[in-house]
Design a protein around this motif. Structure first.
Motif, PDB file in Angstrom:
ATOM      1  N   ILE F 126       0.800  -1.327   0.056  1.00  0.00           N
ATOM      2  CA  ILE F 126       0.015   0.063   0.023  1.00  0.00           C
ATOM      3  C   ILE F 126       1.014   1.190  -0.084  1.00  0.00           C
ATOM      4  O   ILE F 126       1.341   1.505   0.970  1.00  0.00           O
ATOM      5  N   LEU F 127       0.913   1.920  -0.946  1.00  0.00           N
ATOM      6  CA  LEU F 127       1.795   2.981  -1.104  1.00  0.00           C
ATOM      7  C   LEU F 127       0.871   4.357  -0.835  1.00  0.00           C
ATOM      8  O   LEU F 127      -0.299   4.523  -1.305  1.00  0.00           O
ATOM      9  N   PHE F 172       7.715  -2.770  -2.704  1.00  0.00           N
ATOM     10  CA  PHE F 172       6.378  -3.135  -3.215  1.00  0.00           C
ATOM     11  C   PHE F 172       6.499  -4.048  -4.615  1.00  0.00           C
ATOM     12  O   PHE F 172       5.530  -4.145  -5.198  1.00  0.00           O
ATOM     13  N   GLN F 173       7.508  -4.136  -5.204  1.00  0.00           N
ATOM     14  CA  GLN F 173       7.615  -4.733  -6.660  1.00  0.00           C
ATOM     15  C   GLN F 173       7.324  -6.157  -6.437  1.00  0.00           C
ATOM     16  O   GLN F 173       6.952  -6.877  -7.632  1.00  0.00           O
ATOM     17  N   VAL F 178      -0.943  -3.999  -5.597  1.00  0.00           N
ATOM     18  CA  VAL F 178      -0.495  -2.868  -5.159  1.00  0.00           C
ATOM     19  C   VAL F 178      -1.770  -2.055  -5.083  1.00  0.00           C
ATOM     20  O   VAL F 178      -2.521  -1.662  -6.052  1.00  0.00           O
ATOM     21  N   ILE F 179      -1.890  -1.175  -3.751  1.00  0.00           N
ATOM     22  CA  ILE F 179      -2.763  -0.330  -3.757  1.00  0.00           C
ATOM     23  C   ILE F 179      -2.237   1.108  -3.607  1.00  0.00           C
ATOM     24  O   ILE F 179      -1.008   1.204  -2.668  1.00  0.00           O
ATOM     25  N   GLY F 194       3.726   1.566 -13.501  1.00  0.00           N
ATOM     26  CA  GLY F 194       5.032   1.274 -14.655  1.00  0.00           C
ATOM     27  C   GLY F 194       6.063   0.470 -14.127  1.00  0.00           C
ATOM     28  O   GLY F 194       6.952   0.037 -15.040  1.00  0.00           O
ATOM     29  N   TRP F 195       6.139   0.519 -12.739  1.00  0.00           N
ATOM     30  CA  TRP F 195       7.129  -0.482 -12.082  1.00  0.00           C
ATOM     31  C   TRP F 195       6.775  -1.745 -11.782  1.00  0.00           C
ATOM     32  O   TRP F 195       7.816  -2.599 -11.237  1.00  0.00           O
ATOM     33  N   VAL F 196       5.589  -2.188 -11.939  1.00  0.00           N
ATOM     34  CA  VAL F 196       5.058  -3.512 -11.450  1.00  0.00           C
ATOM     35  C   VAL F 196       4.327  -4.056 -12.646  1.00  0.00           C
ATOM     36  O   VAL F 196       3.919  -3.776 -13.242  1.00  0.00           O
TER      37      VAL F 196
END
Lengths: 254, 254, 254, 254, 254, 254, 254, 254
Positions: F126-127, F172-173, F178-179, F194-196
């Motif tokens: 969670i970001l 988080f990767q 991912v939230i 864009g990273w996952v």
């Protein structure tokens, strides 16, 4: 006719010194615009023209003004209904108007005509999606009852629990008209309308959060309903839904 | 059952080789999902559940698809109504469906059941504010007529000419329900509602320019009407207004 | 010139030690930007350029600032009007400005020039749809009066009671300009405009609930009015409507 | 009375076989609702009630319908104005109505009463911010002229060139009323209003791109103008601005 | 590297003169920004970083540009998907890319990698409310298939026919994720979500008329869904829904 | 069964006089609609149909009502989660429900089933963009934990400090889903996505000022994300994001 | 490093036991994520990357958190600025941070680096339309000053008094950049921009009533400005305007 | 001076019969308002007052009008720039104005002053998120070039490919000002702003679909950017962004 004179007139009428007709005629003859201004113009002709007495919208009115309207309508042989009342207004009316029916959840007060011998005129089913929709539903129910109809509440049948609505079918499928009260995504009217062959009056409520915009989300859902038998009233407009339902149900007895 | 087989079935039924029941049962038994897909799922149970057959929304459908729905409904002993038809669709249906009733202003096509012996079930008055509101009003009227009701149009009684509405009072004051179609500021429903004691169904139209936002201005006016007996349907939704009015008027004969 | 020096100047002028011209010139000559900043720049040239003195918008101003503007305008031989005043501001001005005219419903305070020998310059009729529109109507009326015009209020003639407006025709049909104040669906200006041959200034109010969006519903109705003689001012902008009406009525005497 | 009979009547009147009164009475007596329907109800009483004849909104009307309204109004001794006409409509009217005044930029057609001996009744200044606002300004000007007023256009004085407006002051500071037409940010009415002591009618136009939302940006600017003497009409509503200006200017001669 | 050189490179690779690695390295080494500009920067690293190759958004791209991207991706050993293609673009790709899979209803074109030996990775059910929602549903389905998943369409189960959804339960209740495509009031995701225990991806479509505002009505309904397992993508965003569903279903096989 | 009887039943069950089954059956058999009305209909079938028990939305419910729902769910062998609780509600539940887990930042209360022997089912990252987004993120985290998943918060990685997100990639990767919680311009979900290679659930928050419109700005950003793997839930809907993430992560163990 | 350890570190540094470098390194080496969480991640690299230290947005932060950020920035040799502070926050910072500069109208607090020997870097003129725009203008001014620029406020030059702006021309025509703060119709930036040859940064304020929608009316005006040299920041975003102006003015000295 | 006379004047000047001063004076002396109306008032003083000549907004202007403005500006020794030109307008200008620079992607035409000996005044970097943003970026670039600045385009660095922006850092980090052009969610300006220490001018584009509302989604994102150095211009307003960037970059050389 100022406030004091008006109270003397009412008092004379209550003590039998004047008949209702005499009192009413005297009041009409002498009322000055200033006196009328205090409680706005009461549209006494409404009952004759539209079938039901004028309904009082509560916000901003003093208890004195509310009482005055109730008394004028009583004098004219009409029943009374006031909506959107505050706790203070409800307390005041309850204390001072004998026989008044107070509904604190609906925030309404009504006084029925004494000799309504007529049987209830039709069946109105009122569905709610969640418990927070209840005040609006109760306002609709009180309006129906004031008009002489029977209101049957079927609550908490929101679409997230699909079996609930089906279980309750017997409670609303035989009604003359169905009111559906819902907030959030406002999907319930569309779903309920598919099960009945009568008009459905949809009432969006301001219940919800985020992008519900105070009920606009539910309002748009209802306006765009794919069911052909759904009409819509304003957000939180329980009174208007009840009034329309009362008219539709009432027409059976015309 | 593909298109060809379906037409053979229809042909056999029309020539008396099959009874309607036999044809219908055969069709139901053999219909493959693919065939159904061509004209969407026709909700044949709708007439039983809701009192009236499913109505076809025209845009995006081929003439072939429209014909197929009309034929399926005819086979099932139901009447048909299609709305928002293009000139091409209207031409196609007119050429190929015997007895079809085309209304080019309303952009509708309807086929009534042959043996409707029942008398019209109620009176629906339809008011328009201006001539540009006429197509929407006609769509409502056609829907009422399809349901067996009588529709009386009272046109061009917009509020800018205040005497006009009063002159027309006899034409709508005795109706069982009133539809009011208006664009621009959408004031007519509020004004008309003050003269009647029946439900008023307000239909905002997209007529106007500037800050009317394709009918939103009229829609908001109608939702916020100070008259208690006004409910609202979507912008330009003549069909929905007519359907609701038909239901309300029809209930007299239940 | 700081606050203290300013008060000495005013005092000297009131006691006849200085003529108004002398006081005004001295004030202008010595005023530093800082002093001016306290009560904003008073646009003393406005009366010359636009015909009427600058009007003070109350919110956020201290009573001291309000008094300072009133005194500067008095010194310059101008009348004063302040709008949207709080109860505290009204109390303060009433206590400290001799001859001030306070209207608590309108939330205005005005000080007329002493020697206005001119007769009222025109007739302005102000119509309201409901009692809750009254404060906005009163703000308009006070503005008209401050400009030397006569304001005649005709209240509670909303469209839901259609006979009311017709009964009141004699009270507004002869006016030089008509202001119509209405909330909810905002239909009254369109209806009233059909009865008169003068400009109608429509003022939407924030009265209502649900999808009225703080008066936007009424605003859109009025902008889209089908009547040609209707212009619009901002929501609740009673002052602006009164000012425009005063200008229109006033032009008779040019 | 069908189209043919109507033309015979007109012909008889033009050849002097019937007086205007005789023709008009005959037409009124025999007109069936169906005939009237073709060109909507012409509100012939409008001239009496409102001071000016009914104005025709062009879109959606056939040239035949436009001609019919022009002829009925001519027969009733009234002048005519039609707005928002297409090139085809303009061509048709120009070819068939003798003495008609066509303005192709304004997209209007007007026919003045033959014997208007009265002098122009007032001065209306019309300011535009940019060249793209010109059609709306011309529509306003034509309306003023039709009402007997004088319209003076002052164009391209947008606020981005601040010296331009000041240079043009003599052209609008003496007018009886000022119309300001502007798109984009709609700032011109506020700025112009600071220079005059008469009412300013602001007309937002749909000129612009991006977040102007078809004129809403300019509309909001004008509604929120800090100048007290600014009222607003709908987006692109040149006709309405002209009509109001005509009324205001005209009142001088009442 | 200009277009001509690029084609020579591709040609050499196809004729076996260069291995894919050699071709790819040469292309990367020599590509000038100008050459890249013609088809935008192809994000070849996307497949590595995100698991799937970059997807091409069709509007505004020439057929030549589309071909170039397909060829670069083929060269790099990646599959290709293009969406929102016009008929011309679809025709062009169909003619020039061997083995391409065209879906004209979905307006997509895809080229799978030759040696995808992997079994489908999961089950995605896609529900539509009406036939007009089909193109968006097909776009979602094509995307799922391109990612190696199985897409099962269940169509025309809108809420106005409540029995239809229940009849189709077996077709979507066992899916790993459910996509629901709906326009108008957008009620279907809320209703469907109550029957499943997996994530529901709601896709509002721009289908409808009046106050649906190009799909905003359905979008708001879906955002305000009372069902906890509903997330939303943009209006008409079938591709995005399919991509997310593909990711969710795919994770089983990680 | 009234409140008192219900408490006797609970008491008997806790003291071993009744088995859970006996108590539950007795409760179901005797519950009158009135008793149920007090705490709305608890959808006990939800756990079976949807995999998780019904979650309680706190606003407007009395502590007594909350307790009743918690007790009914305990009786039925289900865990409980309540959201959007006020300080008073949190205090009340903390005092009266043994073993309850209170999160005052998240404003949640949850009671886990005693014998959950299962290992956590998946990883949810969670970001948050800023510290003010923390309450919404915590609500999501609590929901994930209630469902048996592991929630890893990565906070304050807003796009204005571009190096921060990259530094936190390892956190988080590797998550299953991912939230991303963000207010203001809502850019973080697009950037993080864009990273996952897993689904990203974007939660707009009402954090911000000016033209953020209570979160609408962030909502629109997220709906229009150019990243294909981003879906959206309602503004501030931490619970819904958590629930969806829990479902996605949970499916690994199906 | 918990709060207590952090204070010991600061204390040691202040008493000369540690150099700033030593203290900073120790803090960086030992800071645990939990400790950082308390005051969010301070982006100490911002000053290096962007030229100025991170600015603190006050709402929702405790005085303790604010102090911690100020201390960390002081430790790192950076200046500090906090905006949108409440009276309590301003009181707390004033009491506890030596040399802090408080502006209560702007609701800001700033601490400059001790040894800023550089001369002011440029001239920023800040215009306001009315007195109610002053707090936003002051926030902009404080930001400019914090960045080392000179801010010159020119207030109350709204367009309704057209002579005022011209009188003040000398005060802003020579500035390197002009900020214009205005609410209501937001016309001032367009008008002012016509008099200067430098960039104009327009700041809409939420000042106004009715259809101003909390500043949206002014925002749209500014976005649609016909002047080419006008850019816009968010409603009430005085800080952002000041920051941009500081950057533009500062670039002279690069 | 009519068109013919104007061309004679131009011809005389080109053949050396008149000096530019003589021609210009003669033109100014004789120009009638009617002649000026044809091409609007050309604000020849703009170059003096604002530093650059007036720029022509193309839509709605005839090629003849465009030529006339170009010739007047050439006569007055000014350069010319026209924007938003149609293909026809571009063709016409290209054919008839020697030395004109046409950019068909940007839809601009510019004519530089012959003897601009000055070196370019500053570096402007222009970033685009996707290829569809290119026309707007080119319009900005052309404007910068017309003002004498250098424009460096860095394209297709949208946030969905996070590595792309970082790779391009050297191309924009040393610019004097950065323009960022983006549609859809408009996240790029916030992200890019974190990497630079100069002003960032964000240009939302109408690129996208669904709930992007013609660029409003990107506009709101940019207004709500958490980066302090971001200001915004109108949707698709490449010209305005270029003009502002030109001013900011140009100020170095003041």
């Amino acid at each position: 006719m100022n406030r004091q004179e008006f109270e003397q007139l009412l008092s004379a009428w209550k003590q039998g010194e004047l008949t209702a007709d005499e009192a009413f005629n005297r009041w009409q003859a002498t009322s000055s615009p200033t006196a009328l201004a205090k409680a706005a113009l009461v549209d006494l002709d409404r009952a004759n023209r539209c079938g039901y007495a004028e309904v009082v919208y509560g916000p901003g009115k003093s208890i004195e003004q509310l009482l005055e309207v109730f008394q004028i309508q009583e004098l004219a042989g009409q029943s009374s209904l006031a909506t959107r009342l505050s706790t203070e207004q409800l307390d005041g009316l309850e204390a001072m108007v004998p026989g008044i029916i107070i509904n604190r959840l609906a925030r309404t007060a009504r006084r029925q005509k004494v000799s309504t011998a007529e049987a209830p005129s039709g069946q109105v089913a009122i569905l709610t999606a969640g418990t927070t929709d209840l005040p609006v539903a109760e306002e609709a129910a009180e309006t129906v009852r004031w008009m002489g109809g029977a209101a049957n509440l079927v609550f908490d049948v929101g679409v997230a629990g699909p079996h609930r609505l089906v279980e309750k079918l017997p409670q609303f499928q035989e009604a003359d008209v169905v009111i559906v009260v819902a907030g959030m995504e406002g999907a319930l009217p569309s779903v309920a309308a598919g099960w009945v062959r009568v008009p459905v009056i949809a009432v969006p409520t301001s219940v919800g959060y985020g992008a519900n915009f105070g009920g606009v989300s539910a309002l748009l859902s209802m306006l765009n309903s794919c069911a052909a038998n759904v009409c819509v009233v304003n957000i939180d407009a329980g009174f208007k839904a009840g009034y329309l339902a009362g008219l539709i149900a009432d027409r059976r007895d015309d």
